[in-house]
Design a protein around this motif. Structure first.
Motif, mmCIF file in Angstrom:
data_model
loop_
_atom_site.group_PDB
_atom_site.id
_atom_site.type_symbol
_atom_site.label_atom_id
_atom_site.label_comp_id
_atom_site.label_asym_id
_atom_site.label_seq_id
_atom_site.Cartn_x
_atom_site.Cartn_y
_atom_site.Cartn_z
ATOM 1 N N UNK A 181 0.848 -1.538 0.147
ATOM 2 C CA UNK A 181 -0.253 0.052 -0.105
ATOM 3 C C UNK A 181 0.307 1.573 -0.082
ATOM 4 N N UNK A 182 1.977 1.517 -0.967
ATOM 5 C CA UNK A 182 2.777 3.059 -1.107
ATOM 6 C C UNK A 182 2.193 3.436 -1.175
ATOM 7 N N UNK A 183 2.508 5.424 -0.323
ATOM 8 C CA UNK A 183 1.949 6.442 -0.711
ATOM 9 C C UNK A 183 0.159 6.626 -0.499
ATOM 10 N N UNK A 184 0.188 5.694 0.714
ATOM 11 C CA UNK A 184 -1.286 5.399 1.397
ATOM 12 C C UNK A 184 -1.363 5.500 2.901
ATOM 13 N N UNK A 185 -1.340 6.433 3.320
ATOM 14 C CA UNK A 185 -2.225 6.390 4.948
ATOM 15 C C UNK A 185 -2.041 5.158 5.428
ATOM 16 N N UNK A 186 -1.206 4.896 6.527
ATOM 17 C CA UNK A 186 -1.550 3.946 7.558
ATOM 18 C C UNK A 186 -1.511 3.913 8.628
ATOM 19 N N UNK A 187 -2.801 3.533 9.333
ATOM 20 C CA UNK A 187 -3.345 3.372 11.046
ATOM 21 C C UNK A 187 -2.171 2.135 11.836
ATOM 22 N N UNK A 188 -1.870 2.809 12.812
ATOM 23 C CA UNK A 188 -1.740 1.628 13.765
ATOM 24 C C UNK A 188 -1.912 1.162 13.936
ATOM 25 N N UNK A 189 -2.886 0.685 13.659
ATOM 26 C CA UNK A 189 -3.542 -0.341 14.082
ATOM 27 C C UNK A 189 -3.997 -1.416 12.537
ATOM 28 N N UNK A 208 8.199 0.864 17.944
ATOM 29 C CA UNK A 208 9.528 0.772 18.083
ATOM 30 C C UNK A 208 9.835 -0.545 17.000
ATOM 31 N N UNK A 209 8.750 -0.604 16.452
ATOM 32 C CA UNK A 209 9.099 -1.625 14.788
ATOM 33 C C UNK A 209 9.610 -0.672 13.521
ATOM 34 N N UNK A 210 8.861 0.799 13.419
ATOM 35 C CA UNK A 210 9.269 1.506 12.765
ATOM 36 C C UNK A 210 10.625 2.309 12.860
ATOM 37 N N UNK A 211 10.885 2.030 14.496
ATOM 38 C CA UNK A 211 12.022 2.739 14.118
ATOM 39 C C UNK A 211 12.994 1.838 13.546
ATOM 40 N N UNK A 212 12.931 0.517 14.351
ATOM 41 C CA UNK A 212 14.167 -0.244 13.271
ATOM 42 C C UNK A 212 13.687 -0.524 12.106
ATOM 43 N N UNK A 213 12.855 -0.379 10.982
ATOM 44 C CA UNK A 213 12.883 -0.312 9.996
ATOM 45 C C UNK A 213 13.622 0.881 9.478
ATOM 46 N N UNK A 214 13.358 2.386 9.486
ATOM 47 C CA UNK A 214 13.752 2.786 9.660
ATOM 48 C C UNK A 214 15.317 3.379 8.891
ATOM 49 N N UNK A 215 15.842 2.360 10.705
ATOM 50 C CA UNK A 215 17.349 2.283 10.676
ATOM 51 C C UNK A 215 18.115 1.171 9.258
ATOM 52 N N UNK A 216 16.862 0.582 9.070
ATOM 53 C CA UNK A 216 17.428 -0.449 8.667
ATOM 54 C C UNK A 216 17.460 -0.204 6.546
ATOM 55 N N UNK A 234 -0.382 7.863 10.978
ATOM 56 C CA UNK A 234 -0.037 6.676 11.265
ATOM 57 C C UNK A 234 1.212 6.626 10.752
ATOM 58 N N UNK A 235 1.395 6.331 9.272
ATOM 59 C CA UNK A 235 2.741 6.597 8.831
ATOM 60 C C UNK A 235 2.770 5.485 7.016
#
Length: 244
Positions: A181-189, A208-216, A234-235
């Motif tokens: 689902x690129x370029x589409x806002x996704x809620x935390x839920x 926490x998971x987003x932080x890790x993925x961003x780092x990678x 969300x993100x």
């Protein structure tokens, strides 16, 4: 100090304050959670050579030792769940760095013992669910974005230089959710459901998971961040994604 059990299943408290160690271990054991404690990096190393804790509660200030370095050392050879404990003027900075280095959650001192136990149980539950989750059926194809590629059949992520990047099960599931689902806002839920995290776990576990993925995914500091925070939602995965 409680004895150091050799069996799998205990919680290890790492703190140089004897009162804190005693209080936490006593509370855990009162709630039928086996616990042990150590006061230094050296004692921690000795403990891990002969025992396998289910989770580590790690204070980021161990006298003159840097708890972040201890965290990094543990993560270099183990995926044991870790909750960091902070309680000083730079706690917010260290919390963020700690999460990026692989901590599963954090507690800011002073904290309530009931909250501590709830977080311990939530992290253990999430870890167990990740280990027990059945592997998906092999899937063909994959995705390319910004020079990266993710192959679904092997769950193999390759960076623009052609080097593989290791992903945990939850990181893979999170990245796949974004790529589908690129370029589409996704809620935390939505993201919590995608990574199969139980609904009673604190919402910030997805952060926490987003932080890790961003780092990678953030090897090149000059490249734009591909996972942006959508305030109040969300993100969003901002890169152009091409399926193959």
């Amino acid at each position: 100090m409680p004895g150091e059990p050799d069996e799998v299943g205990h919680i290890l408290v790492v703190d140089d304050d004897a009162m804190v160690r005693q209080t936490i271990t006593n509370y855990l054991e009162e709630h039928n959670v086996p616990a042990a404690s150590v006061s230094s990096r050296q004692d921690l190393s000795r403990h891990l050579k002969k025992a396998h804790p289910s989770l580590i509660l790690l204070d980021l200030r161990l006298g003159q030792e840097d708890g972040l370095e201890v965290l990094k050392e543990i993560r270099s050879h183990s995926h044991v769940p870790i909750i960091i404990m902070t309680g000083h003027s730079r706690e917010e900075v260290d919390r963020i760095v700690g999460l990026e280095l692989g901590a599963d959650d954090y507690l800011a001192k002073p904290f309530g013992l009931r909250e501590m136990l709830a977080r311990v149980r939530a992290v253990l539950r999430r870890h167990e669910m990740g280990r027990a989750a059945p592997a998906r059926d092999p899937e063909r194809g994959g995705y390319r974005f910004n020079g990266w590629s993710l192959e679904r059949r092997t769950r193999r992520l390759v960076n623009p230089d052609g080097a593989p990047v290791l992903l945990t099960k939850s990181e893979y599931a999170l990245l796949l959710a974004f790529l589908e689902a690129p370029q589409r806002p996704l809620t935390r839920e939505m993201l919590l459901q995608a990574t199969r995290v139980h609904e009673d776990i604190f919402d910030r576990s997805i952060d926490v998971q987003v932080l890790r993925l961003r780092r990678k995914l953030g090897i090149d500091p000059k490249a734009p961040r591909v996972i942006e925070t959508e305030r109040g939602v969300g993100y969003i995965f901002t890169a152009i994604v091409e399926p193959f």
